[in-house]
Design a protein around this motif. Structure first.
Motif: not given
Ligand code: BGC
Length: 761
Positions: A70-92
């Motif tokens: 489990t990643p120690s940094t980053g959480d769902a909220a941060k990921k969601y935020e990045h997704l909305k900004k276009g800072y995510v190229g891929s999800m698994l």
């Protein structure tokens, strides 16, 4: 691959390698760039900010699934935020049309440029409906069936919104202690290369825009299967000859098949972590092989370079990885957090970022995601395709073809269909989850057909089932699949009782599905828990035993080999496991599988593999002499050799001939005859030995195989072409060379039983 031949009539000419020696040397990429796509990629790139570019290089796990620590940094909220900004190229690990559509919608409709996500998933041996584990499929030596298996996996996964699989794993391994051997094609590079090619073609098809195809990923680049002492993630230290001749070829074959992505590996290779290894990712893959797809890191492998002692901190790790050619960061949060500053400080050139982003965008365009980001998101298709009849038929076919008959004395198999009292013993006989094996993220527990169910389809006999003993304590469920062997023998007496009065005892023993897989290394490769004791207790009252093995790796079973008359290697065969096993036991399917990996007599022999070197002291010089390459307490031979596998019929090999047909090209022919009473298939195997070379060559190397189906008494002439591709090798500078001199050729039904001839190149 399977053909039926008329007596004496057919000559099979095989073109054994897909690429010429010239290609091996100069490594021409199989993918020709599409000018239209290149134009679109450049146009889009020119509109992107640095942050948006780096976003494309960032891959996040879905918010709800974890296949690594489990990643120690980053959480769902941060990921969601990045997704909305276009800072995510891929999800698994986002799966199912509804979930994929939800994240894709954010990427496409809420971000400035609306670049679609590429959705990755470990479709290792099927999605919801599982085919046999990859090692088992390799045992079929049936390239068409393997391709078909990847094809249906792609169909089911794509119907659930997935457009990228992290497969095939093409790591060669000679160490059965390593739990991930279940995920590969075994110990041999030639077979592994053919299978890599077939799997990539199966997943990707000829057209990535077709809705039923998905992008494949050759992993783990490179050397992961050579982890010291078989311990997962361990150090890898291998010489150039092994690297070029053993480890690289299946990756090259995947590239030649047009694979669009690579995944690097957790291990260090000769002191440099693969993730930060420019020799692997830039020099070999992108320069020499001209691979123009992209490389994804393994889970957290960028930041793990700190633990390796190679990177000072996460920022340094990001710098090393990007410069070395890792294009996408899976769950390290290293690129997204550090790359922009690294570019500003000049430690990573923007050209490096541009190159990585171009590669990622190129693959997205090839998938047609820009034309329709929701092309994989159709609820009706998902409903129709998931678990369809077509997929079940394909995985059953593959399962039957994967079974290897290791031993069959006293003609105990096939079982008679009428009037028999059969005792079915072993916890695995009724298990409906374990046959699904490791890497079954989307499959549900209890969805495999058990052996008990499969045998109950045959109603002419009575089947009495007794578990005898549990295999493990409690229930193992993903992701915390702790496998703790039980010590409880209280069920033995019931099993012994049932066995006493039976005509035949079928015992299903072996490994739980989670005894192998990632991080499942073992030092003891015997039957886990109390199963050996159970086998012996039953043997004491009834010796008429058929042992069906379920396992994800070669096991050490010398006692069983010495005492049990019939042994069937049935691996973990997936959803249709029990049906496939029952059909083989009853002779409705005549087994034709051959081992893709050597079975040792004891763990101390590992690494043991058929294509070893001769050494300077290969044989005992005089009776009772000690100074030669051997063990004091164990034979040098394997228990079951690479390529071994029996049938309910028998085959003879005669008339081996070698004929020079052109400069550096030889035709090797042999006559194969079905000498038994039933129709059957045989994998004819061709091995060579280069007797003297500037870099020593193995005692045998597989260089061709062909599956032949014959009726009783039918015979056929089988021919193979040996060209420079098969006769040459890579020297220690990585150059493919062909050296004149003496060669031996061996043909037979395994790596040990072979006819032999000589020729001069
Ligand atoms: C494995 C990869 C896998 C990735 C994503 C890692 O732990 O080594 O093979 O593709 O997780 O699930």
């Amino acid at each position: 691959m399977n053909n039926v031949f008329n007596v004496f009539s057919i000559l099979m000419m095989l073109i054994l390698a897909p690429c010429s020696a010239q290609n091996k040397n100069n490594a021409v990429n199989a993918n020709t760039p599409n000018p239209l796509i290149e134009k679109k990629v450049s146009a889009l790139l020119s509109k992107m900010t640095l942050e948006e570019k780096i976003g494309q290089m960032n891959q996040y796990n879905g918010f709800w699934d974890v296949t690594g620590p489990t990643p120690s940094t980053g959480d769902a909220a941060k990921k969601y935020e990045h997704l909305k900004k276009g800072y995510v190229g891929s999800m698994l690990n986002v799966r199912g049309v509804d979930e994929v559509r939800a994240v894709q919608k954010i990427a496409v409709e809420e971000t400035r440029l609306g670049i679609p996500l590429i959705i990755g998933f470990d479709v290792i041996h099927g999605f919801k409906t599982l085919s046999p584990i990859p090692l088992a499929e390799a045992a079929s030596w049936d390239l068409e069936a393997i391709k078909r298996s990847a094809q249906v996996a792609a169909k089911e996964a794509s119907a659930a919104g997935i457009n990228w699989t992290f497969a095939p794993m093409v790591d060669i391994s000679r160490d059965a202690r390593w739990g991930r051997v279940m995920e590969g094609a075994g110990e041999d590079s030639f077979l592994g290369s053919k299978i890599a090619h077939a799997r990539v073609k199966g997943f990707q098809g000829d057209d990535l825009t077709a809705p039923e195809t998905i992008v494949a990923c050759a992993k783990h680049w490179a050397g992961y299967g050579f982890a010291e002492s078989g311990k997962d993630y361990n150090t890898v230290d291998v010489g150039t000859s092994t690297l070029y001749n053993v480890i690289f070829p299946p990756f090259k074959a995947a590239t030649d098949a047009g694979v669009r992505t690579f995944m690097n590996s957790f291990n260090e290779l000769n002191g440099i972590p693969a993730t930060g290894n420019a020799f692997l990712q830039r020099q070999i893959l992108k320069d020499k092989w001209q691979f123009d797809g992209f490389v994804v890191s393994d889970w957290g492998s960028i930041k793990e370079m700190m633990a390796h002692g190679h990177a000072i901190n996460k920022k340094h790790a990001a710098e090393l990885a990007a410069n070395a050619g890792s294009d996408m960061d899976m769950e390290s949060y290293a690129y997204i957090d550090e790359l922009a500053n690294l570019v500003k400080e000049g430690r990573v050139k923007e050209a490096v970022i541009d190159d990585a982003v171009k590669r990622i965008l190129r693959v997205k365009f090839e998938l047609g995601l820009f034309d329709d980001p929701y092309r994989y998101c159709n609820n009706d298709v998902e409903k129709q395709v998931t678990g369809s009849q077509e997929i079940h038929e394909a995985v059953l076919d593959m399962a039957k073809k994967s079974i290897v008959l290791l031993k069959n004395e006293k003609s105990i198999l096939p079982l008679k269909k009428q009037g028999q009292k059969i005792a079915l013993i072993g916890a695995l006989a009724s298990d409906k989850t374990s046959p699904l094996g490791s890497w079954r993220l989307a499959a549900e527990d209890d969805t495999a057909i058990s052996v008990l169910e499969g045998m109950q389809n045959y109603t002419g006999n009575t089947v009495s089932f007794a578990k005898g003993a549990d295999l493990t304590l409690g229930k193992s469920t993903f992701p915390l699949e702790l496998v703790i062997n039980t010590t409880d023998k209280s069920g033995f007496s019931e099993a012994v009782q049932v066995a006493k009065t039976a005509d035949v005892v079928v015992m299903v023993l072996g490994e739980h599905g989670f005894h192998s897989g990632e991080a499942r290394s073992r030092t003891d490769l015997g039957l886990p828990g109390v199963q050996q004791a159970l086998l012996e207790a039953v043997y004491n009252v009834n010796q008429n035993i058929v042992l069906v093995l379920n396992n994800g790796r070669p096991l050490t079973i010398p006692w069983a080999d010495a005492h049990i008359p019939a042994i069937v290697e049935a691996w973990q065969l997936g959803t249709q496991s029990g049906n496939a096993i029952a059909q083989v036991l009853y002779g409705d399917y005549n087994p034709s599988g051959k081992l893709p990996m050597t079975f040792p007599r004891s763990v101390g022999q590992i690494p043991i593999y058929y294509n070893h070197k001769n050494t300077g002291r290969p044989v005992m010089p005089a009776p009772n002499e000690v100074f030669w390459a051997h063990y004091m307490d164990e034979s040098n031979t394997s228990l079951y050799a690479f390529g071994h596998g029996l049938s309910y019929t028998t085959f003879s090999y005669t008339n081996l001939s070698v004929e020079k047909v052109a400069n550096q090209t030889f035709k090797v022919s042999v006559t194969l005859k079905n000498t038994g009473k039933v129709a059957g298939k045989e994998v004819v195997q061709l091995y060579i030995r280069d007797m003297v070379a500037s870099v020593t060559r193995p005692v045998k190397e597989l260089k061709g195989f062909e599956m032949v189906a014959l009726e009783p008494n039918q015979e056929v002439k089988v021919s193979f072409n040996l060209t420079q591709d098969e006769l040459g090798f890579f020297n220690n500078e990585g150059k493919f060379i062909v050296e004149p001199g003496d060669f031996k050729v061996f043909v037979g039904g395994s790596s040990v039983t072979a006819l032999e001839a000589n020729f001069k190149l």
